[in-house]
Design a protein around this motif. Sequence first.
Motif, mmCIF file in Angstrom:
data_model
loop_
_atom_site.group_PDB
_atom_site.id
_atom_site.type_symbol
_atom_site.label_atom_id
_atom_site.label_comp_id
_atom_site.label_asym_id
_atom_site.label_seq_id
_atom_site.Cartn_x
_atom_site.Cartn_y
_atom_site.Cartn_z
ATOM 1 N N VAL A 244 0.896 -1.226 -0.083
ATOM 2 C CA VAL A 244 -0.034 0.004 0.023
ATOM 3 C C VAL A 244 0.625 1.212 -0.115
ATOM 4 N N SER A 245 2.055 1.342 0.740
ATOM 5 C CA SER A 245 2.815 2.392 0.879
ATOM 6 C C SER A 245 3.096 2.900 -0.753
ATOM 7 N N ASP A 246 3.683 1.925 -1.539
ATOM 8 C CA ASP A 246 4.321 2.391 -2.668
ATOM 9 C C ASP A 246 2.940 2.859 -3.664
ATOM 10 N N VAL A 247 1.866 2.350 -3.412
ATOM 11 C CA VAL A 247 0.812 2.966 -4.257
ATOM 12 C C VAL A 247 0.413 4.426 -3.518
ATOM 13 N N ALA A 248 0.498 4.675 -2.353
ATOM 14 C CA ALA A 248 0.373 5.973 -1.719
ATOM 15 C C ALA A 248 1.597 6.888 -2.193
ATOM 16 N N VAL A 249 2.840 6.444 -2.528
ATOM 17 C CA VAL A 249 3.894 7.432 -2.983
ATOM 18 C C VAL A 249 3.261 7.977 -4.492
ATOM 19 N N GLN A 272 -4.294 15.527 -3.549
ATOM 20 C CA GLN A 272 -3.009 15.841 -2.553
ATOM 21 C C GLN A 272 -1.842 15.349 -3.002
ATOM 22 N N THR A 273 -0.694 16.312 -2.724
ATOM 23 C CA THR A 273 0.567 15.994 -3.181
ATOM 24 C C THR A 273 1.496 14.582 -2.409
ATOM 25 N N ASP A 274 0.829 14.333 -1.319
ATOM 26 C CA ASP A 274 1.497 13.192 -0.520
ATOM 27 C C ASP A 274 0.326 12.623 0.649
ATOM 28 N N TYR A 275 -0.075 11.262 0.164
ATOM 29 C CA TYR A 275 -0.963 10.663 0.811
ATOM 30 C C TYR A 275 -0.377 9.543 1.953
#
Length: 537
Positions: A244-249, A272-275
């Motif tokens: 999930v973190s890579d998708v958010a990045v 948003q620019t950072d999730y």
Amino acid sequence: MIKHLLCALALSWTVAASCQAQTVDLDKATIAQLRAAMDAGQLTSERLVRLSLARMDAYDDKGPQINAVITRNPRALAEARALDAELKAKGRRSPLHGIPVVLKDNFDTADLATTGGSIFLEGSIPPDDAFLVKKLREAGAVILAKVNLSEFASGGAYSSLGGQTRNPHDLLRSPLGSSGGTGAAIAAGYAPLGLGTDTGGSVRWPAAANGIVGLRPTHGLLSRDGIIPLSLSFDTAGPLARNVSDVAVALGLLAGVDPADPATAKSQGRAQTDYTPYLKADALKGVRIGVARDFMGQDAEFDWVMEASIAVMKAAGATIVDVRLPRWLIESKGEFYSAVRMSEFPVQLQAYLATLKPGYPRTLDEMIERSYRLPAPRPDGAGPNATRWSLLRREQASVALTDPAYTAVRDQALPLVVAALDGVFTANRLDAIIYPPLAERPELISRTGGTRAATPGGGASSGTNLASLSGFPELVVPAGFTTDQLPVGLSFIGRAFDEGKILGIGYAFEQATQARRQPVHTPPLKGEALSIGARKP
């Protein structure tokens, strides 16, 4: 003196321990870990690209023959070396600086052919990069390869140009479409990140079938400029990754308004620019999760994984609420989807074809006429895609965009779906709705030719067209496995532009379950253990 000596020894042991590197398998490394290793000088983009190419060498054309890649970028290593030099001289551009990325072959790339998986567009070099491809390059990502897909993003994981892609968990089964090449490539470890597209389920099905994470974002959050269209009322790009973190990045770097895509105006002030700040291990605590059981009951093992997932969320502090969707919505959603998607494709594809160089077809009629000239495979293996090419004739016969059969659904039914789903969220005070994006095992290639995903919107048994019709975001996260070692995914649907919320919930679920596994047919290769976190002396 002895006291000072003991203090000195203790200090030296502490320093030594802090300088020790953490060994992480390439398959488990997140983009944040790769980024930290690069920033610390422990890893280079060139090495990472070489590791990715080695996996392609071992597993795509040879070995299990996953057959996910259509075109490799011949300049990938040179680009990686240039980005390594830039990192040393100027610092990183973004968290994706030097990170390899694969693209579904319906994203325009000005330096690589963009084919839609079709012989009809073989060798086509578009006039410029798709908007999202430009953003990836600006972020410093390395475009590693263009990967296979359902031809023109509809049907099973098969195309006339790329052939059949296989599921790395079970080579006899499909990775599902239409972003099957991206799903299989990410699961097989060809790259940490890939982009697919989703109209009726084309990011979510491959994510679930290949045991990875995939996001269909809110319609309008990501630009579709420079992507071969299927149905712009539903089309969106979407990231796929192993966690999930890579998708958010990726989402934070790609989201935002593009003047060339009017749909992105909806994201003004909401993108948003950072999730990544939403990614908290305790994000399930206090949330209310609705369970859509309408899409269960098709496979006992998938249902068991669902129940186990619900138990995990309860233990993490979530309140679980069974919800029932309106019966008219369950019964009508497939028809709504087909009425819009079938009519839009011929017109919107023609607009895309008009941007191509001379020699390529300009209309759906011309493609159908060319299809009759290729009744048998070519010597290189490319050849007829009878299932998809037959669908071209159905698309050709669909009603015009001025016909009430189309306009009534677009203008009346789709807003009704949005209102109905919003009502379910509001009435039950929900943060997300969960269901199985696949409620049974992916089909055997030999039995169906990998064409199940040709069913418009996934058919009555699938809930994926709920997010498609409403434009709501949906995140798929690995949840478990069947007894025959096939992945089972779990979907989290949120309200429009609630990506941060469902990414946080999905991340907490991922951390609690740790359900993803490396596919058995694409195991680690020599040299893939990475030293991450070591400090330079």
